[in-house]
Motif scaffolding. Structure first.
Motif, PDB file in Angstrom:
ATOM      1  N   ASN A  64     107.211 -30.516   8.771  1.00 14.96           N
ATOM      2  CA  ASN A  64     107.728 -31.720   8.119  1.00 14.96           C
ATOM      3  C   ASN A  64     107.421 -33.000   8.896  1.00 14.96           C
ATOM      4  OD1 ASN A  64     108.837 -30.337   5.914  1.00 14.96           O
ATOM      5  ND2 ASN A  64     110.679 -29.832   7.089  1.00 14.96           N
ATOM      6  N   LEU A  65     106.456 -32.945   9.782  1.00 18.38           N
ATOM      7  CA  LEU A  65     106.034 -34.162  10.482  1.00 18.38           C
ATOM      8  C   LEU A  65     105.538 -35.203   9.474  1.00 18.38           C
ATOM      9  CD1 LEU A  65     103.993 -32.833  13.548  1.00 18.38           C
ATOM     10  CD2 LEU A  65     106.256 -33.889  13.603  1.00 18.38           C
ATOM     11  N   ASN A  66     106.029 -36.429   9.622  1.00 16.06           N
ATOM     12  CA  ASN A  66     105.492 -37.520   8.796  1.00 16.06           C
ATOM     13  C   ASN A  66     104.981 -38.675   9.633  1.00 16.06           C
ATOM     14  OD1 ASN A  66     107.771 -39.118   9.527  1.00 16.06           O
ATOM     15  ND2 ASN A  66     108.948 -38.212   7.850  1.00 16.06           N
ATOM     16  N   ILE A  76      94.272 -33.104  12.892  1.00  9.59           N
ATOM     17  CA  ILE A  76      95.294 -33.714  12.024  1.00  9.59           C
ATOM     18  C   ILE A  76      94.791 -33.756  10.585  1.00  9.59           C
ATOM     19  CG2 ILE A  76      96.587 -35.826  11.534  1.00  9.59           C
ATOM     20  CD1 ILE A  76      96.522 -36.427  14.539  1.00  9.59           C
ATOM     21  N   ALA A  77      93.522 -34.133  10.415  1.00 12.86           N
ATOM     22  CA  ALA A  77      92.949 -34.214   9.072  1.00 12.86           C
ATOM     23  C   ALA A  77      92.945 -32.856   8.378  1.00 12.86           C
ATOM     24  CB  ALA A  77      91.530 -34.776   9.148  1.00 12.86           C
ATOM     25  N   ASN A  78      92.737 -31.798   9.149  1.00 14.86           N
ATOM     26  CA  ASN A  78      92.656 -30.454   8.579  1.00 14.86           C
ATOM     27  C   ASN A  78      94.021 -29.796   8.392  1.00 14.86           C
ATOM     28  OD1 ASN A  78      89.829 -30.500   8.442  1.00 14.86           O
ATOM     29  ND2 ASN A  78      89.624 -29.800  10.552  1.00 14.86           N
ATOM     30  N   SER A  79      95.080 -30.442   8.851  1.00 14.33           N
ATOM     31  CA  SER A  79      96.427 -29.882   8.681  1.00 14.33           C
ATOM     32  C   SER A  79      96.910 -30.132   7.255  1.00 14.33           C
ATOM     33  CB  SER A  79      97.392 -30.514   9.678  1.00 14.33           C
ATOM     34  OG  SER A  79      97.644 -31.867   9.337  1.00 14.33           O
ATOM     35  N   ASN A  80      98.002 -29.499   6.913  1.00 14.25           N
ATOM     36  CA  ASN A  80      98.595 -29.674   5.591  1.00 14.25           C
ATOM     37  C   ASN A  80      99.765 -30.653   5.614  1.00 14.25           C
ATOM     38  OD1 ASN A  80      96.874 -27.797   4.261  1.00 14.25           O
ATOM     39  ND2 ASN A  80      98.080 -26.110   5.147  1.00 14.25           N
ATOM     40  N   LEU A  81      99.807 -31.499   6.632  1.00 16.70           N
ATOM     41  CA  LEU A  81     100.923 -32.432   6.777  1.00 16.70           C
ATOM     42  C   LEU A  81     100.847 -33.550   5.738  1.00 16.70           C
ATOM     43  CD1 LEU A  81     100.955 -32.815  10.669  1.00 16.70           C
ATOM     44  CD2 LEU A  81     102.513 -31.436   9.265  1.00 16.70           C
ATOM     45  N   ASN A  82     101.997 -34.101   5.442  1.00 17.50           N
ATOM     46  CA  ASN A  82     102.094 -35.253   4.535  1.00 17.50           C
ATOM     47  C   ASN A  82     102.528 -36.467   5.356  1.00 17.50           C
ATOM     48  OD1 ASN A  82     102.273 -36.925   2.290  1.00 17.50           O
ATOM     49  ND2 ASN A  82     104.302 -36.185   1.721  1.00 17.50           N
ATOM     50  N   LEU A  83     101.563 -37.030   6.071  1.00 10.03           N
ATOM     51  CA  LEU A  83     101.875 -38.124   6.997  1.00 10.03           C
ATOM     52  C   LEU A  83     102.124 -39.431   6.251  1.00 10.03           C
ATOM     53  CD1 LEU A  83      99.409 -37.641   9.988  1.00 10.03           C
ATOM     54  CD2 LEU A  83     101.787 -36.893   9.786  1.00 10.03           C
ATOM     55  N   THR A  89     111.795 -27.431  11.556  1.00 13.56           N
ATOM     56  CA  THR A  89     111.625 -28.162  10.292  1.00 13.56           C
ATOM     57  C   THR A  89     112.271 -29.538  10.332  1.00 13.56           C
ATOM     58  OG1 THR A  89     113.656 -27.237   9.315  1.00 13.56           O
ATOM     59  CG2 THR A  89     111.612 -25.992   9.022  1.00 13.56           C
ATOM     60  N   LEU A  90     113.127 -29.806  11.326  1.00  9.78           N
ATOM     61  CA  LEU A  90     113.841 -31.086  11.385  1.00  9.78           C
ATOM     62  C   LEU A  90     113.053 -32.163  12.118  1.00  9.78           C
ATOM     63  CD1 LEU A  90     117.459 -29.806  12.171  1.00  9.78           C
ATOM     64  CD2 LEU A  90     116.448 -30.352   9.959  1.00  9.78           C
ATOM     65  N   ARG A  91     112.006 -31.767  12.818  1.00  9.98           N
ATOM     66  CA  ARG A  91     111.228 -32.750  13.589  1.00  9.98           C
ATOM     67  C   ARG A  91     110.272 -33.482  12.666  1.00  9.98           C
ATOM     68  NH1 ARG A  91     109.300 -32.332  19.705  1.00  9.98           N
ATOM     69  NH2 ARG A  91     108.346 -34.376  19.856  1.00  9.98           N
ATOM     70  N   THR A  92     110.311 -34.818  12.737  1.00  9.81           N
ATOM     71  CA  THR A  92     109.457 -35.635  11.861  1.00  9.81           C
ATOM     72  C   THR A  92     108.453 -36.487  12.630  1.00  9.81           C
ATOM     73  OG1 THR A  92     111.113 -37.411  11.829  1.00  9.81           O
ATOM     74  CG2 THR A  92     111.234 -35.744  10.076  1.00  9.81           C
TER      75      THR A  92
END
Length: 608
Positions: free
Chosen positions: A68-70, A110-117, A44-47
């Motif tokens: 938590n990748l941004n 990437i587009a289909n992920s739930n990340l908040n880039l 969770t710490l990797r951004t």
């Protein structure tokens, strides 16, 4: 009676591991390997994540692993060259089919992920417009987009970017390749500029749709004119930074318009502009300029006097390749006297600076944190000692290609310690000697970064002087120092992470010393070290337990059996770079990759 102690909750472990991560980025490796729970917490710490194209596996598992990748950086390192100006060019600018399809697949994952880039980079790749549209529609919070060194970049690409990512605040579209392999001039003439590169029309679309844009890098887009600057200044009222290197059609008129109309502008980077044609009104309007970078420009004293008169809040000044005959010591002295709070200063390729003039100027530089005095042939180590004494806040000094070691140290000058100095670049100083390094080691007891590449007069004795006094060294480069075969014995280099020894004299004995003393080594470059064999590499791989990257290009005594042993004996290894003639078979490469190590050639790799 003592009560039992319940286990700490995950949020407490996260605070602990985050603190460890801040102290050193490798501190999380041991906890992550100890148990599944700690692995989950550290994930969770990797951004930030860098993905090399093509990949041998879907990246969706990685995207799910790090929730938590941004920031994501997509990159292709295929057939890259660097010119003398440091710009990247591709010998074969078009992606092959495997790379192109893989890049499209990754973009969709990437587009289909739930990340908040927040930040996305396609540097060195190629945009797939439809997948980019989808990604932009789902990643609403992307504010930083880097598209530098793209294989192709045209107006229609910019239209898609502007329409799909309306919240962008920073956009880098610098140095597109746009090489279609045309040889006949008449064939090129049949194409409009918008079909072969970015034009003013593309920038006008960007400026009209990205109203919140703050920073843009347009460098290397040869079709752009002053019209682009006018559009940006009129439409993007929050614009704070603009870079315009190698935009040969931009003129003084466009620069004056930006300075007058972009009242929030704080950073301007330009070249090939005659600053003698600017007027005091334009400079006075630029009330928020803190960073000014000027390259290969006509830069007379008159402009320096305009800067003095304007009283702008200047903090960083870069004057490189300024050959104007009226660029004099008087002008630069007047400027530095005015801006005594300057924190960063770079003056490159000028003969007006000598040890005597730098001694006088140093009294205006008490706030300086970084200085670069490259290719100034009249400067010696005397200037370094003067700066170390008179600039108490100085942390970073670059004096590459000067006369360092040319006798300035013999003059009567106080040699005092400056514990603030952390980085020193002395690359290509042919007169640098071991005795001079010993004096520098005394001045910089807390040095962390040292580059003495192409200093042919030094040996391991001089390096040993430095390393004994500066045990905090994190990065060391001795590239093309054939006289250095070892880095000495008897003292621990517990902080060394990056060691660049390409084309040096480092041999197996040197590797044994490195392995015994540099246990936290991460990146090792041995490109062209002919004395390196499996014996030394075994010592390195046995003792450097967190080694991630190693470059063995042109190490002729290294065979595939050694590479195989390296991959499976050191789980931390992520990249091994070999000569093109010594590559593994496709089945071997995939086997290494499944083990977590990418084995590639010098043409597809980047030196650590």
């Amino acid at each position: 009676m003592a009560t039992g102690c319940t286990d700490l909750p995950d949020n407490c472990w996260e605070l602990i591991f985050n603190r460890l991560h801040q102290l050193h980025h490798s501190n999380l490796e041991s906890p992550s390997l100890s148990c599944k729970r700690f692995l989950s917490v550290t994930n969770t710490l990797r951004t930030h994540l860098t993905i090399f194209v093509p990949t041998a596996f879907p990246i969706s598992t990685l995207l799910n692993r790090f929730p938590n990748l941004n920031s994501i950086h997509l990159s292709c390192f295929r057939n890259r060259d660097l010119d003398l100006g440091g710009n990247i060019h591709f010998r074969n600018p078009k992606l092959n089919l495997e790379e192109s399809l893989d890049l499209q697949r990754i973009t969709m994952e990437i587009a289909n992920s739930n990340l908040n880039l927040k930040s996305l980079s396609f540097s060195g790749t190629q945009l797939h417009l439809e997948s980019l549209r989808i990604l932009g529609s789902r990643m609403k919070n992307v504010i930083i987009l880097t598209c530098s060194d793209l294989r192709t970049l045209r107006d229609n690409d910019l239209v898609v970017i502007a329409e799909s990512m309306p919240c962008l605040e920073e956009l880098d579209i610098s140095y597109p390749v746009n090489d279609f392999g045309w040889n006949a001039d008449d064939e090129f003439e049949t194409r409009s500029p918008g079909e072969v590169g970015v034009t003013d029309h593309g920038i006008e679309v960007v400026s009209s749709k990205l109203k919140g844009l703050k920073v843009i890098n347009l460098s290397g887009n040869k079709f752009l004119t002053d019209i682009s600057l006018l559009a940006l200044s009129k439409n993007c009222i929050y614009l704070t930074g603009i870079a315009l290197w190698n935009c040969c059609k931009v003129t003084e008129y466009g620069i004056k318009f930006v300075l007058r109309k972009s009242r929030n502008l704080s950073s301007l980077s330009v070249d090939q502009i005659d600053f003698g044609r600017l007027d005091d009104y334009s400079i006075c309007c630029a009330r928020n300029i803190t960073t000014l970078e000027i390259y290969t420009a006509n830069f007379p004293d008159e402009f320096l006097h305009l800067l003095v008169k304007a009283s702008i809040p200047l903090k960083s000044l870069y004057l490189d390749l300024c050959h104007h005959p009226s660029f004099t010591f008087s002008g630069i002295s007047s400027l530095l006297n005015k801006y005594s709070s300057l924190e960063c200063l770079s003056v490159v390729r000028t003969d007006i600076l000598t040890d005597e003039t730098m001694s006088a100027l140093s009294h205006y530089l008490s706030s300086l944190v970084m200085i670069r005095l490259g290719i100034c042939n009249n400067l010696t180590e005397s200037t370094f000692f003067t700066l170390a004494k008179n600039c108490p806040l100085l942390e970073d000094i670059s004096m590459e290609v000067t006369n360092f070691g040319g006798g300035g140290g013999d003059r009567a000058i106080d040699i005092v310690q400056n514990p603030r100095i952390k980085s020193l670049n002395l690359e290509s100083n042919q007169n640098l000697s071991d005795e001079c390094l010993a004096k520098l080691a005394h001045v910089c007891p807390n040095l962390e970064v040292l580059d003495v590449s192409s200093c042919k007069g030094i040996t391991e004795k001089g390096i040993a002087y430095f390393l004994k006094s500066s045990s905090k060294i994190r990065k060391l480069w001795i590239v093309e120092c054939g006289g250095i075969k070892n880095i000495g014995n008897g003292f621990e280099l517990s902080e060394l992470e990056v060691f660049g020894a390409a084309r040096s004299g480092i041999n197996d004995d040197g590797l044994v010393a490195i392995g015994n003393r540099c246990r936290r080594l991460l990146h090792l470059n041995l490109n062209g070290c002919q004395g390196v064999t499996a014996v030394g590499l075994r010592e390195i791989l046995t003792n450097c337990e967190i080694l991630k990257k190693i470059n063995l290009t042109r190490c002729l005594n290294v065979c595939m059996a050694t590479v195989d042993w390296m991959v499976f004996s050191r789980p931390s290894l992520r990249k091994i770079i070999l000569s093109y003639s010594c590559l593994p078979s496709e089945s071997q490469r995939k086997r290494f990759l499944r083990h977590g190590c990418l084995v590639m050639s010098e043409e597809t790799g980047v030196e650590p």
